[in-house]
Design a protein around this motif. Structure first.
Motif, short mmCIF file in Angstrom:
data_model
loop_
_atom_site.label_atom_id
_atom_site.label_comp_id
_atom_site.label_asym_id
_atom_site.label_seq_id
_atom_site.Cartn_x
_atom_site.Cartn_y
_atom_site.Cartn_z
N LEU A 30 0.81 -1.22 0.00
CA LEU A 30 0.00 0.00 0.00
C LEU A 30 0.85 1.28 0.00
O LEU A 30 0.41 2.32 0.47
CB LEU A 30 -0.98 0.01 1.18
N VAL A 31 2.04 1.20 -0.55
CA VAL A 31 2.92 2.36 -0.64
C VAL A 31 3.06 2.78 -2.11
O VAL A 31 3.45 1.98 -2.95
CB VAL A 31 4.33 2.03 -0.06
N GLY A 32 2.69 4.02 -2.40
CA GLY A 32 2.87 4.56 -3.74
C GLY A 32 1.72 4.31 -4.70
O GLY A 32 1.81 4.64 -5.87
N PRO A 54 -7.63 -0.01 2.66
CA PRO A 54 -7.86 1.37 2.22
C PRO A 54 -7.34 1.62 0.80
O PRO A 54 -6.45 2.45 0.58
CB PRO A 54 -7.10 2.20 3.26
N ILE A 55 -7.86 0.86 -0.16
CA ILE A 55 -7.45 0.95 -1.56
C ILE A 55 -8.69 0.87 -2.44
O ILE A 55 -9.76 0.49 -1.98
CB ILE A 55 -6.48 -0.19 -1.94
N ASN A 56 -8.51 1.23 -3.69
CA ASN A 56 -9.57 1.08 -4.69
C ASN A 56 -9.33 -0.24 -5.41
O ASN A 56 -8.35 -0.37 -6.14
CB ASN A 56 -9.52 2.23 -5.71
N GLY A 97 -1.69 6.54 -16.61
CA GLY A 97 -0.85 7.44 -15.83
C GLY A 97 -0.83 7.19 -14.33
O GLY A 97 -0.21 7.95 -13.59
N LYS A 98 -1.50 6.17 -13.86
CA LYS A 98 -1.58 5.90 -12.43
C LYS A 98 -0.66 4.74 -12.05
O LYS A 98 -0.43 3.83 -12.82
CB LYS A 98 -2.99 5.47 -12.03
N GLN A 99 -0.17 4.81 -10.83
CA GLN A 99 0.53 3.67 -10.24
C GLN A 99 -0.54 2.75 -9.67
O GLN A 99 -1.49 3.20 -9.04
CB GLN A 99 1.45 4.13 -9.10
N PHE A 100 -0.39 1.44 -9.89
CA PHE A 100 -1.34 0.49 -9.32
C PHE A 100 -0.64 -0.85 -9.15
O PHE A 100 0.41 -1.09 -9.74
CB PHE A 100 -2.59 0.35 -10.18
N ALA A 101 -1.22 -1.69 -8.32
CA ALA A 101 -0.68 -3.03 -8.10
C ALA A 101 -1.57 -4.03 -8.82
O ALA A 101 -2.75 -3.79 -9.04
CB ALA A 101 -0.65 -3.34 -6.61
#
Length: 122
Positions: A30-32, A54-56, A97-101
């Protein structure tokens, strides 16, 4: 709705062990990033643990039966279920353009392709 039956032609194998599902979800640091894409959620065994974070959470699922199941059983996923084939989907439609896992209990027969597609996006 009844449980979804695994479809061999899709390489499906559903995660059933709750403790493993929780352990996989807990690997997210959950970092970045604020967004996570789960590939092949099936019946949402892993998904439910991600929805507590706490993520989308977004999911991408090729199997229409699983999409119907997820839609009926996980109202928190409203408008975040992508009913597509991950290998043919343009990730930029949601994550431009987003950072995601990326997370999931990947189908064995396409796990290498999933990794290469993720690296290509990167």
């Amino acid at each position: 709705m009844e449980k979804v039956k695994a479809k061999k032609h899709l390489g499906q194998h559903f995660l059933k062990d709750e403790s493993i599902a929780k352990d996989i979800a807990d690997t997210l640091n959950l970092v970045g990033y604020e967004d996570v894409l789960e590939i092949g959620p099936g019946m949402g065994v892993l998904t439910k643990y991600m929805l507590d974070k706490p993520i989308n959470t977004y999911v991408i699922e090729i199997d229409e039966e699983s999409v119907t199941y997820l839609d009926a059983n996980y109202p928190k996923l409203k408008d975040r279920i992508i009913s597509k084939d991950f290998l043919r989907y343009d990730i930029n439609e949601v994550f431009a353009g987003k950072q995601f896992a990326i997370i999931g209990n990947f189908p064995y027969n396409i796990s290498t392709q999933i990794v290469f597609k993720a690296l290509e996006y990167r």
